[in-house]
Scaffold this active site. Structure first.
Site, PDB file in Angstrom:
ATOM      1  N   TYR A  58      37.492 -60.145 -60.772  1.00  0.00           N
ATOM      2  CA  TYR A  58      38.659 -60.693 -61.449  1.00  0.00           C
ATOM      3  C   TYR A  58      39.728 -59.628 -61.697  1.00  0.00           C
ATOM      4  O   TYR A  58      40.930 -59.914 -61.671  1.00  0.00           O
ATOM      5  CB  TYR A  58      38.238 -61.338 -62.772  1.00  0.00           C
ATOM      6  CG  TYR A  58      37.441 -62.603 -62.577  1.00  0.00           C
ATOM      7  CD1 TYR A  58      38.079 -63.833 -62.422  1.00  0.00           C
ATOM      8  CD2 TYR A  58      36.051 -62.580 -62.537  1.00  0.00           C
ATOM      9  CE1 TYR A  58      37.354 -65.001 -62.230  1.00  0.00           C
ATOM     10  CE2 TYR A  58      35.317 -63.731 -62.341  1.00  0.00           C
ATOM     11  CZ  TYR A  58      35.972 -64.942 -62.184  1.00  0.00           C
ATOM     12  OH  TYR A  58      35.253 -66.090 -61.978  1.00  0.00           O
ATOM     13  N   HIS A  70      34.339 -63.493 -68.077  1.00  0.00           N
ATOM     14  CA  HIS A  70      33.016 -64.081 -68.293  1.00  0.00           C
ATOM     15  C   HIS A  70      32.231 -63.253 -69.307  1.00  0.00           C
ATOM     16  O   HIS A  70      31.097 -62.854 -69.067  1.00  0.00           O
ATOM     17  CB  HIS A  70      32.220 -64.206 -66.986  1.00  0.00           C
ATOM     18  CG  HIS A  70      32.839 -65.142 -66.013  1.00  0.00           C
ATOM     19  ND1 HIS A  70      32.404 -65.270 -64.711  1.00  0.00           N
ATOM     20  CD2 HIS A  70      33.884 -66.007 -66.128  1.00  0.00           C
ATOM     21  CE1 HIS A  70      33.145 -66.161 -64.083  1.00  0.00           C
ATOM     22  NE2 HIS A  70      34.048 -66.623 -64.922  1.00  0.00           N
ATOM     23  N   ARG A 130      29.546 -59.767 -58.498  1.00  0.00           N
ATOM     24  CA  ARG A 130      28.672 -60.713 -57.789  1.00  0.00           C
ATOM     25  C   ARG A 130      29.135 -60.958 -56.356  1.00  0.00           C
ATOM     26  O   ARG A 130      28.484 -61.681 -55.597  1.00  0.00           O
ATOM     27  CB  ARG A 130      28.615 -62.039 -58.545  1.00  0.00           C
ATOM     28  CG  ARG A 130      29.892 -62.862 -58.491  1.00  0.00           C
ATOM     29  CD  ARG A 130      29.728 -64.208 -59.181  1.00  0.00           C
ATOM     30  NE  ARG A 130      30.793 -65.124 -58.868  1.00  0.00           N
ATOM     31  CZ  ARG A 130      31.873 -65.325 -59.602  1.00  0.00           C
ATOM     32  NH1 ARG A 130      32.026 -64.628 -60.706  1.00  0.00           N
ATOM     33  NH2 ARG A 130      32.785 -66.202 -59.240  1.00  0.00           N
TER      34      ARG A 130
END
Length: 720
Positions: free
Chosen positions: A262, A253, A316
């Protein structure tokens, strides 16, 4: 005749294809068998880790894919299976799962798929009471039939193309010999939602799903194609590419640190497929394993402490027990890689042993992820991390996850001794008092960020270190608030400096020193004695010394408040996957500095002393270092007679001590070591724009060539 000829040519071409690639006829059967064993977690080397992990409660609501896979390792209780069978309707659904709402953050059909996998696993496990149970088989047929009829589609593409094919793909392989022709046709339709594409970890996930589709079709060519796509992602990601960066951070991202999100999934997936494909002609390239080894050792290992993942690296994904679960995922990945890559097995084993307390902590000293604006400082008995953002780096992201995380990359500083300092505190945080952060104190809700939203407009963000001590600095420029923030790390303490704090808003501005779980009395040193306090307003006419559990805090400047209280809040307020009824209660303590409303040139100075005692905090000698300057132009500290650390926010000169003078023609970060017959300087350009800088010490001028290309922002050393 023509059809026979076509079939003959096709078989001949397939044989040539397989022969040319060196593929073996039994590769598919080996891969299928190892895939099944791995899905059923029959790997003997994992059993100790599984027992340790399952000692704590099983997370029932999970949105993080690596934690989903982690929880799948726990034994499936007989009583739970009976309940699933009892609650399953005749049409093949569970009444607590709504298939009609595609926009729900938790998207309940994913739980239906997970339950089907659980049933399939007990059916396929010879050691389970429900092994080859006709009742379970009937339930599986009903449940997958319901899925095929309903064809649920999530608003989030990830579930449709990655999450669901990944879970149901395992179901289809385990239950393949029981699938009817019609069921297998629908199974292939589900798997066909995944196509090889995208970048980094998303590409690896998609390719893995395509590989499983190849197993279902018995298509060696498709398996080979998917294997190549996975293999191709074992590489360094240069420039703006996503994946493993040259500093061993992980971007997804955009330019954003994602090692714990990730990047952790990348390690878990790569280790899984490396193990599955090992001992076949499709094994992943050996030479590429050095990249995985380096990423594990230089990236992932640095952010783990006593089997907890650093909060700054959770991204997040602030789920329940996120620190513990993500750390365990890394341990399982390391264990699997050790079996495939025997050359580096000791490296992987060391990661496991030090996190389980079997060996002393290693990989000590300071390391800066210059591609991700993050510093890690590791000592034998404590660890600390700082997360920042810049005009180059995205600090964090929100959405239905991390709803209140607007300030998480504005200089968040976490210190760890036993690793439980921040466990599950997130719902109970004041999100405008994230530890280390300087920000506005408002009553309204924190802004919810979108994807790829850069937070800090400052470019002066970086680090200089000699491997043992270091200085990290950040020019905060955000929402009309400006601050020069600097952290100086030593083996014994962190000195935190702030200068030039000003704002154009009528809101109060605070700097949070700490906000953590209260696990012991909160102590304040008053007239030479430690007193237990619950709420104290303080002013630093004299240094104010505080202590909690194993960490001391000495505030040298400003005024503020230290207090503790019990808070109860909803998990759903920060992570929308949780139901609105899910509560968390925590005792929390907070220390912050109040800069007032519309500050124009305020500052702060404080010290954090981890892994210490009240006596040591009381006796800490403030004359053991000297703050030479703490202004918006220069923040400089003398650590001992011969060592200076400087953040020059503007080009210029500074008098150090006695007749010593240091000057630079460019702004930058410096560590200066002086000797009787010379001097040595470590220099870095936190803007990552300069090629050279000229520095002068007591009239001795040197031109320093700074690192280029992918290494811009790293340290250059000059000595005589």
């Amino acid at each position: 005749m023509a059809s026979h000829m076509i079939r003959y040519v096709f078989v001949l071409l397939l044989f040539i294809f397989i022969f040319t690639l060196g593929l073996k006829a039994d590769d598919l059967s080996i891969i299928r068998q190892k895939y099944i064993e791995s899905i059923l977690y029959k790997n003997k080397s994992e059993q100790q880790l599984i027992r340790l992990m399952c000692q704590t409660s099983h997370e029932k609501i999970v949105g993080d894919q690596i934690v989903v896979e982690l929880m799948e390792r726990c034994p499936i209780e007989v009583g739970y299976v009976r309940q699933l069978l009892s609650d399953l309707s005749e049409e093949g659904s569970w009444s607590d799962l709504d298939f009609t709402n595609s926009k729900a953050a938790s998207w309940l059909p994913r739980i239906h798929a997970a339950r089907v996998l659980e049933l399939t696993k007990v059916y396929s496990n010879p050691e389970h009471d429900f092994y080859k149970s006709a009742e379970v088989a009937e339930a599986i047929h009903k449940a997958i039939g319901y899925w095929f009829r309903m064809k649920p589609i999530a608003a989030n593409w990830w579930y449709n193309e990655i999450g669901i094919p990944k879970v149901l793909g395992a179901v289809f392989i385990l239950f393949e010999d029981q699938l009817s022709t019609e069921e297998k046709k629908h199974a292939i339709e589900v798997m066909s939602q995944a196509k090889i594409g995208m970048t980094a970890q998303n590409k690896v996930w998609l390719a893995g799903n395509v590989l499983v589709k190849g197993l279902l079709l018995n298509d060696l060519q498709l398996v080979w194609k998917a294997r190549n796509a996975i293999n191709d992602e074992i590489k360094m990601a240069y420039g703006k590419s996503e994946g493993i960066k040259v500093d061993y951070s992980f971007h997804q991202h955009g330019p954003q640190q994602q090692v714990g999100n990730y990047g952790a999934a990348y390690l878990a997936t790569m280790s899984f497929w490396a193990y599955i494909l090992d001992d076949t002609s499709l094994a992943l390239d050996e030479e590429r394993f050095q990249i995985i080894t380096n990423y594990t050792n230089e990236g992932v290992r640095r952010i783990l402490w006593k089997n907890k993942m650093d909060v700054n690296n959770l991204g997040r994904q602030l789920y329940k027990q996120a620190q513990r679960n993500k750390a365990f995922s890394s341990l399982f990945s390391a264990n699997m890689l050790a079996q495939v890559n025997s050359k580096d097995s000791n490296t992987y084993q060391l990661l496991i042993d030090e996190n389980l307390g079997n060996t002393p902590t290693s990989l000590l000293g300071q390391y800066h992820f210059w591609k991700s604006d993050m510093t890690i400082h590791r000592c034998p008995t404590w660890m600390a991390s700082v997360r920042m953002a810049s005009d180059r780096v995205i600090g964090t992201e929100s959405g239905t996850d991390n709803v209140k995380g607007y300030y998480l990359a504005d200089g968040a500083l976490y210190t760890y001794v036993d690793g439980d300092e921040y466990t599950d505190v997130f719902p109970c945080w004041d999100w405008r008092k994230v530890p280390g952060v300087t920000c506005y104190q408002e009553d309204k809700a924190v802004h919810v960020m979108g994807w790829l939203e850069k937070q800090n407009k400052g470019s002066f963000v970086g680090n200089v270190n000699d491997g043992v001590i270091g200085l990290t600095s950040m020019d905060l420029v955000r929402d009309g608030l400006y601050a020069r923030k600097t952290w100086i790390f030593t083996p014994d303490y962190i000195l935190c400096l702030g200068a030039g704090i000003r704002s154009d808003s009528s809101y109060q501005v605070n700097t949070s020193v700490e906000q953590a779980v209260l696990r012991d009395d909160l102590l304040h040193l008053h007239k030479g004695k430690w007193e237990v306090v619950k709420d104290l307003n303080f002013s630093c006419e004299n240094p104010q010394r505080f202590f909690h559990r194993q960490t001391g805090y000495i505030l040298l400047e400003g005024k503020g408040r230290m207090f503790s209280e019990q808070r109860t809040n909803f998990w759903n307020d920060i992570m929308k996957i949780y139901p609105k009824s899910e509560l968390q209660t925590k005792d929390v303590f907070t220390i912050y500095i109040d800069h007032g409303i519309l500050p124009q040139n305020d500052s702060y100075q404080y010290i954090i002393l981890p892994a210490t005692t009240p006596k040591q905090v009381q006796r800490f000698d403030l004359s053991s270092f000297k703050i030479i300057s703490n202004t918006s132009q220069c923040q400089a500290v003398q650590l001992d007679q011969d060592t200076y650390l400087l953040a020059l926010h503007e080009a210029g000169s500074i008098s150090l001590s006695g007749k010593l003078k240091f000057e630079s023609d460019k702004k930058g970060l410096f560590i200066l070591h002086t000797y009787k017959k010379g001097w040595k300087v470590y220099a870095s350009d936190p803007t990552q724009t300069e090629a050279f800088m000229e520095v002068t010490f007591n009239g001795d001028k040197r031109k320093i060539k700074l690192p280029e290309g992918e290494y811009k922002g790293t340290v250059a050393i000059s000595s005589k």
